[in-house]
Design a protein around this motif. Structure first.
Motif, mmCIF file in Angstrom:
data_model
loop_
_atom_site.group_PDB
_atom_site.id
_atom_site.type_symbol
_atom_site.label_atom_id
_atom_site.label_comp_id
_atom_site.label_asym_id
_atom_site.label_seq_id
_atom_site.Cartn_x
_atom_site.Cartn_y
_atom_site.Cartn_z
ATOM 1 N N ASN A 1 -2.099 6.074 -8.005
ATOM 2 C CA ASN A 1 -1.540 5.695 -6.704
ATOM 3 C C ASN A 1 -0.515 6.736 -6.270
ATOM 4 O OD1 ASN A 1 -2.997 3.279 -6.665
ATOM 5 N ND2 ASN A 1 -1.406 2.204 -7.761
ATOM 6 N N PHE A 2 -0.401 6.946 -4.946
ATOM 7 C CA PHE A 2 0.585 7.896 -4.434
ATOM 8 C C PHE A 2 1.120 7.417 -3.096
ATOM 9 C CE2 PHE A 2 -3.374 9.404 -2.554
ATOM 10 C CZ PHE A 2 -3.005 9.632 -1.240
ATOM 11 N N THR A 3 2.248 7.996 -2.694
ATOM 12 C CA THR A 3 2.834 7.795 -1.373
ATOM 13 C C THR A 3 2.978 9.164 -0.745
ATOM 14 O OG1 THR A 3 4.041 5.833 -2.091
ATOM 15 C CG2 THR A 3 4.828 6.924 -0.107
ATOM 16 N N GLU A 4 2.454 9.333 0.461
ATOM 17 C CA GLU A 4 2.537 10.604 1.167
ATOM 18 C C GLU A 4 3.731 10.535 2.127
ATOM 19 O OE1 GLU A 4 -0.498 12.832 4.013
ATOM 20 O OE2 GLU A 4 -1.272 12.484 1.985
ATOM 21 N N VAL A 5 4.625 11.520 2.015
ATOM 22 C CA VAL A 5 5.866 11.518 2.787
ATOM 23 C C VAL A 5 5.976 12.811 3.585
ATOM 24 C CG1 VAL A 5 8.392 11.453 2.615
ATOM 25 C CG2 VAL A 5 7.023 10.128 1.025
ATOM 26 N N ARG A 6 6.315 12.679 4.885
ATOM 27 C CA ARG A 6 6.598 13.847 5.717
ATOM 28 C C ARG A 6 8.113 14.010 5.807
ATOM 29 N NH1 ARG A 6 3.628 16.770 8.942
ATOM 30 N NH2 ARG A 6 1.984 15.198 8.986
ATOM 31 N N ILE A 7 8.621 15.166 5.395
ATOM 32 C CA ILE A 7 10.059 15.436 5.409
ATOM 33 C C ILE A 7 10.479 15.694 6.852
ATOM 34 C CG2 ILE A 7 11.897 16.926 4.541
ATOM 35 C CD1 ILE A 7 10.496 15.234 2.389
ATOM 36 N N THR A 8 11.454 14.902 7.330
ATOM 37 C CA THR A 8 11.890 15.028 8.727
ATOM 38 C C THR A 8 13.149 15.864 8.863
ATOM 39 O OG1 THR A 8 13.041 12.920 8.525
ATOM 40 C CG2 THR A 8 10.823 12.874 9.449
ATOM 41 N N ALA A 9 14.096 15.717 7.939
ATOM 42 C CA ALA A 9 15.365 16.442 8.099
ATOM 43 C C ALA A 9 16.046 16.666 6.759
ATOM 44 C CB ALA A 9 16.300 15.682 9.024
#
Length: 103
Positions: free
Chosen positions: A93-101
């Motif tokens: 299992n994974f969580t995909e994260v977009r770095i915003t700041a």
């Protein structure tokens, strides 16, 4: 990659900058929720920050893009001449994260 940070998520470390998308170990956050990381190191126009006191007020924020499961990997063990074979499959299992700041 002018401004970047090294963060720790789960048991791994990632080099990230604003706009990057990373896959981390699964978390309990849902799609669209915000997640915050404490940086271990920060490189910006001022220089390189490593000390904990300098990094105390800095955080890396990101938004959860999706939760999913990776491709299946096959684990195959065999002992020759013993007629012993084990074949197992595993999906992580994974969580995909977009770095915003990084602030």
């Amino acid at each position: 990659m002018d401004n970047y940070a090294i963060i720790s998520a789960g048991s791994k470390q990632y080099t990230v900058s604003a706009g990057d998308t990373i896959r981390i170990e699964s978390t309990d956050k849902e799609k669209g929720e915000e997640i915050t990381f404490k940086p271990l190191m920060l490189k910006n126009s001022d220089g390189l920050l490593i000390k904990k006191q300098a990094l105390q007020n800095i955080s890396v924020t990101g938004t959860v893009v999706r939760n999913g499961r990776a491709k299946k990997i096959i684990v195959f063990k065999m002992k020759r001449r013993k007629d012993e074979r084990k074949k197992r499959g595993h999906r992580q299992n994974f969580t995909e994260v977009r770095i915003t700041a990084i602030s």
